[in-house]
Enzyme design. Structure first.
Site, PDB file in Angstrom:
ATOM      1  N   LEU B  81       0.802  -1.218   0.000  1.00 35.46           N
ATOM      2  CA  LEU B  81       0.000   0.000   0.000  1.00 35.46           C
ATOM      3  C   LEU B  81       0.836   1.270   0.000  1.00 35.46           C
ATOM      4  CD1 LEU B  81      -2.815  -1.281   2.338  1.00 35.46           C
ATOM      5  CD2 LEU B  81      -2.653  -1.424  -0.134  1.00 35.46           C
ATOM      6  N   CYS B  82       2.127   1.142  -0.308  1.00 36.47           N
ATOM      7  CA  CYS B  82       2.993   2.320  -0.438  1.00 36.47           C
ATOM      8  C   CYS B  82       2.735   3.013  -1.772  1.00 36.47           C
ATOM      9  CB  CYS B  82       4.461   1.893  -0.416  1.00 36.47           C
ATOM     10  SG  CYS B  82       5.206   2.061   1.201  1.00 36.47           S
ATOM     11  N   HIS B  83       2.768   4.318  -1.741  1.00 27.10           N
ATOM     12  CA  HIS B  83       2.632   5.097  -2.965  1.00 27.10           C
ATOM     13  C   HIS B  83       3.959   5.120  -3.730  1.00 27.10           C
ATOM     14  CE1 HIS B  83      -0.557   6.569  -0.319  1.00 27.10           C
ATOM     15  NE2 HIS B  83      -1.210   6.929  -1.408  1.00 27.10           N
ATOM     16  N   MET B 119       8.904   4.451   4.758  1.00 24.75           N
ATOM     17  CA  MET B 119       9.030   3.055   4.332  1.00 24.75           C
ATOM     18  C   MET B 119      10.247   2.860   3.428  1.00 24.75           C
ATOM     19  SD  MET B 119       6.787   1.831   6.150  1.00 24.75           S
ATOM     20  CE  MET B 119       7.368   0.195   5.745  1.00 24.75           C
ATOM     21  N   GLU B 120      10.563   3.866   2.627  1.00 27.25           N
ATOM     22  CA  GLU B 120      11.748   3.769   1.765  1.00 27.25           C
ATOM     23  C   GLU B 120      13.012   3.670   2.634  1.00 27.25           C
ATOM     24  OE1 GLU B 120       9.110   5.561   1.106  1.00 27.25           O
ATOM     25  OE2 GLU B 120       8.591   5.045  -0.959  1.00 27.25           O
ATOM     26  N   ASP B 134      23.657 -12.081   3.847  1.00 28.42           N
ATOM     27  CA  ASP B 134      23.945 -12.975   2.721  1.00 28.42           C
ATOM     28  C   ASP B 134      25.434 -13.047   2.417  1.00 28.42           C
ATOM     29  OD1 ASP B 134      23.276 -14.597   0.378  1.00 28.42           O
ATOM     30  OD2 ASP B 134      23.833 -12.849  -0.791  1.00 28.42           O
TER      31      ASP B 134
END
Lengths: 164, 164, 164, 164, 164, 164
Positions: B81-83, B119-120, B134
């Site tokens: 739901l991120c733009h 969020m970014e 990793d």
């Protein structure tokens, strides 16, 4: 320009620090399973609001679970040196934990390939946690993602691993 | 079939729990900055091996930093739901922490848009941490990613936030 | 080779049939909204099984809705000549229709840009329908996706459109 | 763990060599255009076979042109430190050149943004050239891609550039 | 926090409604083929304009076909619970149908894997249809996509399917 | 509409010019390796600045190498008719060449599949070269990418290839 042949390019310049996607072609494709886990810690009131279905962006857990599943499939595009692998099962579970308070997340990924799926499981947990944060961040910005780690892996020559 | 017109579709069925990407069109595009942080905890010997340049997949920190930067640009594809936003700056820093032991990661993202980039920044930190895992997992499988959280955000109507 | 300059390349070879992403830079960025709809037709028993929560892959409607939202954000990567746009709202609704029998799907997308979001809305509906098919195909393979069309669009110089 | 606060993270560790996506937020969004070019050199018989429509994978030029257009939209996902930008026009032209022999490729990209689109134009040319190679490689494996370079750019504070 | 071990996480919380990517590892990889079809219905004048090469964005059919082929490869990224699979053949055909009036679309996909490619074929048809809409929407906004359905599938334990 | 059955769709309309992803299912999966190379030519002063670590965006070579590795994994998403393949090794090398002056790039990719990885190797070289351009373009805009070609391939029925 045509006469600048490729022999001018050194054959073995595998410098120590250069990143490379290691050759797994000598390994056998076997069934490999990895399980990872993580947590999202929040205020008790935030947990209660989510559990009551009051998060402003909608169904928090279904969205976070799906985001985790879809992210596992994008692992090789996110983690630079991960091998692209077929995946035969992805399962993401999220459960409320009143003691935390917050949510426990667990992901299990299975493949039949030459290398394991630890990163796919860890990526699924991470993106599920990020999505949970996104869905609830209007309620609380101080939520924290923690405890992302490998729980166990099976399959492959290097032997099984189980977190003690 | 032609006569099943769209009027049969209810106009307001915005059920409480349905996920939706909220409308931000009424907001003004302003400069918005978000900083997030996280940590990768490991054995002291693992940290020393990485610092000595002995991780088997190559340059751990440069790879993790780049993976974090590139992941920030994929945020809207990962978090349902991120733009999707233009991004004007992405910076990922990773520093060794002998006390942890392990690495501290911090990401700052800037946009000029109708909504913020928390969020970014959190995604950049998470993927940098996963990549670090990793790159070093052949050395130690028990590494743990923790403390992923928002440090501060500025810009936007809801006011600035700074983690206390 | 250095002397093969770019002037040997014709300036105006815009052949009639060549695909091109048209120049929208002369248009003004304005708020634009598009709504599209579609249907998935199925056996009555299939609809009842889904409504009863018996689809083998889990929550059909929440998954289809999210898939539609996420697909809208991928439109420019799917439709070759679509312009990549910021999106400010994506909403996907799915409602059971006993008369069909099956599901009605509707998507609304909003942007503030130089061109419209019809394709984003149509893509959201299409991928929601495909996902609905995928979630229920173990119950019935003969389901059919139909009636995917633009319902209305507003904003932009070419005027509003509303399906009659 | 809670008491390991973010202040322990140094504020300015912008080490000289660390990759970063530079901050363009101080720049003004203006119309910017970039044109790039490149060539695919091949045997005369290969060129004739393509021109006669005898390439085994189908329509070489239409496929290569579309691949170039779509790749321009993926530039920020391919080039690690490129800013994701809205694009307002992408045009890819490919013309046969009997003298080469082979094909000349030219791409023009336009945006209204804080930074330029040189990389988008160069990426479009490169992927169109790679696709042309792929479509015709059953005819000749020794084709060579060359002369990929910026022809001109306009817009932006740093001034216009035109290849001399 | 270290002592919150993973045993506190329930082993079997596979709740009825939770979405999951089902485990196909017990199945054998066999050759599997799926064919899907669909239609784009339009005004007769629109069909004639496309057939005459007068669509404003260029070559409609070549672009739609390629978009369908490329979309088939993105299926696992679009449909949340689809398994990522190697694909060994993708073929998309589009033919004008004066009776409709409009275009008939058919896609065939082949793999050698543990699960089938129905969704890949349906996705190819859907995105080809959407692209056809996009290429011609300046001519007519009321075009409608319909009849997207599975025609046949072969391979796999569940037996062959052929639409009656 | 229901009675428009799929039989109205011609079975063999494989028109000569239509693009298609060829069927490789009759081939055997064998180990296949491809090596490609390319060059970025620049002014001597640009090369010296990069070698001295003075490129404004940070570590040029590590970034370009990683971009090449990650691009190889995106090949099937960039080149329309490439088959999506598992990859078992990706290696990208970049060395300074004072004579050019500039950089020589070489990429080797390995798979175990029904078709080869020439395009993956060529894509890795191309995107590494583009990234190198991006990292240094503030120093010089006239850099040129050249000599992108296949050096050798092994494995597969069509026999080995080595550039003479």
């Amino acid at each position: 320009m045509q006469n600048q042949n490729s022999q001018s390019f050194p054959t073995h310049i595998d410098a120590a620090g250069d990143a490379r996607m290691v050759d797994v072609s000598a390994k056998s494709p076997t069934v490999r399973v990895a399980t990872a886990e993580g947590r999202v810690r929040m205020e008790e009131t935030t947990l209660k609001a989510i559990e009551a279905g009051n998060a402003p962006k909608g169904d928090v857990l279904a969205t976070a679970r799906l985001a985790g599943i879809m992210a596992a499939k994008q692992t090789a595009g996110l983690i630079p040196l991960c091998h692209p692998l077929p995946l035969q099962k992805i399962d993401v579970q999220i459960v409320a934990d009143d003691q935390l308070p917050g949510y426990q997340i667990q992901a299990t990924v299975k493949t039949k390939a030459e290398t394991g799926v630890e990163m796919e499981a860890l990526t699924a947990v991470s993106v599920a946690a990020l999505t949970l944060y996104d869905m609830a961040k209007a309620l609380e910005k101080s939520m924290e993602i923690e405890g992302i780690r490998l729980v166990r892996k099976t399959g492959g020559k290097s032997g099984d691993y189980r977190r003690s």
